[in-house]
Design an enzyme around this catalytic site. Sequence first.
Site, mmCIF file in Angstrom:
data_model
loop_
_atom_site.group_PDB
_atom_site.id
_atom_site.type_symbol
_atom_site.label_atom_id
_atom_site.label_comp_id
_atom_site.label_asym_id
_atom_site.label_seq_id
_atom_site.Cartn_x
_atom_site.Cartn_y
_atom_site.Cartn_z
ATOM 1 N N ASP A 1 -6.296 -4.108 -5.692
ATOM 2 C CA ASP A 1 -6.638 -4.390 -4.302
ATOM 3 C C ASP A 1 -5.567 -5.387 -3.839
ATOM 4 O O ASP A 1 -5.401 -6.456 -4.419
ATOM 5 C CB ASP A 1 -8.032 -5.024 -4.238
ATOM 6 N N CYS B 1 -1.008 3.477 11.317
ATOM 7 C CA CYS B 1 -0.948 4.696 12.128
ATOM 8 C C CYS B 1 -2.173 4.731 13.040
ATOM 9 O O CYS B 1 -2.701 5.790 13.364
ATOM 10 C CB CYS B 1 -0.838 5.952 11.260
ATOM 11 N N GLU C 1 -0.569 0.266 -5.336
ATOM 12 C CA GLU C 1 -1.517 1.248 -4.793
ATOM 13 C C GLU C 1 -2.891 0.987 -5.385
ATOM 14 O O GLU C 1 -3.040 0.831 -6.604
ATOM 15 C CB GLU C 1 -1.055 2.671 -5.115
ATOM 16 N N ALA D 1 0.879 -1.185 0.000
ATOM 17 C CA ALA D 1 0.000 0.000 0.000
ATOM 18 C C ALA D 1 0.908 1.223 0.000
ATOM 19 O O ALA D 1 1.244 1.755 1.046
ATOM 20 C CB ALA D 1 -0.919 -0.022 1.216
ATOM 21 N N SER D 2 1.294 1.687 -1.194
ATOM 22 C CA SER D 2 2.485 2.535 -1.332
ATOM 23 C C SER D 2 2.274 4.042 -1.275
ATOM 24 O O SER D 2 3.130 4.756 -0.775
ATOM 25 C CB SER D 2 3.171 2.211 -2.663
ATOM 26 N N ALA D 3 1.197 4.534 -1.879
ATOM 27 C CA ALA D 3 1.061 5.986 -2.050
ATOM 28 C C ALA D 3 0.983 6.686 -0.688
ATOM 29 O O ALA D 3 0.454 6.119 0.261
ATOM 30 C CB ALA D 3 -0.182 6.301 -2.887
ATOM 31 N N PRO D 4 1.533 7.900 -0.610
ATOM 32 C CA PRO D 4 2.106 8.701 -1.703
ATOM 33 C C PRO D 4 3.549 8.356 -2.055
ATOM 34 O O PRO D 4 4.074 8.858 -3.043
ATOM 35 C CB PRO D 4 2.013 10.129 -1.152
ATOM 36 N N GLY D 5 4.208 7.508 -1.244
ATOM 37 C CA GLY D 5 5.539 7.067 -1.647
ATOM 38 C C GLY D 5 6.646 7.313 -0.655
ATOM 39 O O GLY D 5 7.811 7.047 -0.946
#
Length: 474
Positions: A172, A243, A145, A121-125
Amino acid sequence: MAHLNQNFISSIEHDLPSHLTMEDFIRYSNKPLRLSIRVNTLKISTADFIALMQPKGWTFTAIPWCENGYWIEQEHKVQLGNTIEHLQGLFYIQEASSMLPPTALFAQAHNSSQQYVLDMASAPGSKTTQIAALMGNQGLLVANEYSASRVKVLHANIARMGVANCALTHFDARVFGEYMYESFDSILLDAPCSGEGTIRKDPDALKNWDNNDVKGIVNTQKELIDSAFQALKPGGELVYSTCALSRKENQEVCLYLKQRYPHAVEFINLSTLFPEADKACTAEGFLHVWPQIYDSEGFFVAKIRKTASVERLLPAPRTQKNFPFKKASAKQVTELTQYLKTAFEITLPKEADVYVRDAEFWLFPALFQPFIGKMRFQRIGMKLADALKKGFKIKHEAISALTTPTTVELSDAEAQAFLMGRDIALLEKVPPRGETVVSYAGCSLGMVKHLGNKLKNNLPRDLVKDKIARYPSE
């Protein structure tokens, strides 16, 4: 002032460790976050970056869990995202706690090669580019993403930071266990979550907090961690992070995985990850970072080793047909290599392959080849050049990622003008040099056409900025 609704406080009170107080949690939740950045070592050394920014009024305080991360204070307040150094990818504005998961993933790695890495789950990077820096642009990093709009942001940040070993996917992430069964040495799952730890950045993050919403998120997290574990090679390591602050989204998700695969799941103790890591360590060896412990955002990090193969839950899907690229011929590679060497003194990395699609030449990580056809990729490696009737035209992202010593060094004022899309007048007329790279602080900014009396700007239009932040001394 943060909106801490009573439902959230009542729920979280049960999860707060006995050595911490709710009063401190509320007090720190209402404090502004310390500004933090990570130096991009793919482009500049930490020592050189500090030497560049200290004269501009920056003060650096080291973040204990990230070798290249710093809390900073500015003597002259400027918008960091509009500085030359940010736009050319010398640093990433990244919250200190979010630097923890990649650090944990690469710390004392059981599988030292870590050649195949997945960021689910990469974005924003921020974490993707941190991982690429830790990999030194070697190996293969697959960055996924789910959100289409966020894929564009992810790619922009990867290109800005000079990442060359990455392949982007848009799925997904629950499909990885099916499509890429036991394919990766290391996986980061920074899972979608309720965001409870981000209250200091977003005072409204918990305004409408609802325990029922959390239950739905937890189900997704369990499905994602299961998919990640299926995609992990035996002996490989997985970092699960959020988070969020509640045990439901954190410890209980990891314990679910242990219960599901009791013979194959080993929790790795993170109490010695960095000095005083034990202050946030749970009985299981996870890091449960509350805002008051390190004066940061709240975060959770668990590291899990896969000690044995597990049964494949779903059969291998049909492979993708009609892969649109083919390997460049030896003649094409020779011609392109000569162009890059002669025009820019660029040497292509040995651990990469040149592929062709129509008139486009791309540089793929060499390790990507076994993945061809396994699933659809949005973008692989980076675009090197376009073929012209005679010769080639190098692309901006290649200039950004591949070091070139043949550059014209710009002053602060010239670099600002260049990033605003303007041509740069030369003080005296000299013989024209044609295509040339311009740089700032020894790092490339982009391409110009050297006409003898001026440098004609060739910065891609989508990278042109209306405004560049200026320091008083500039």
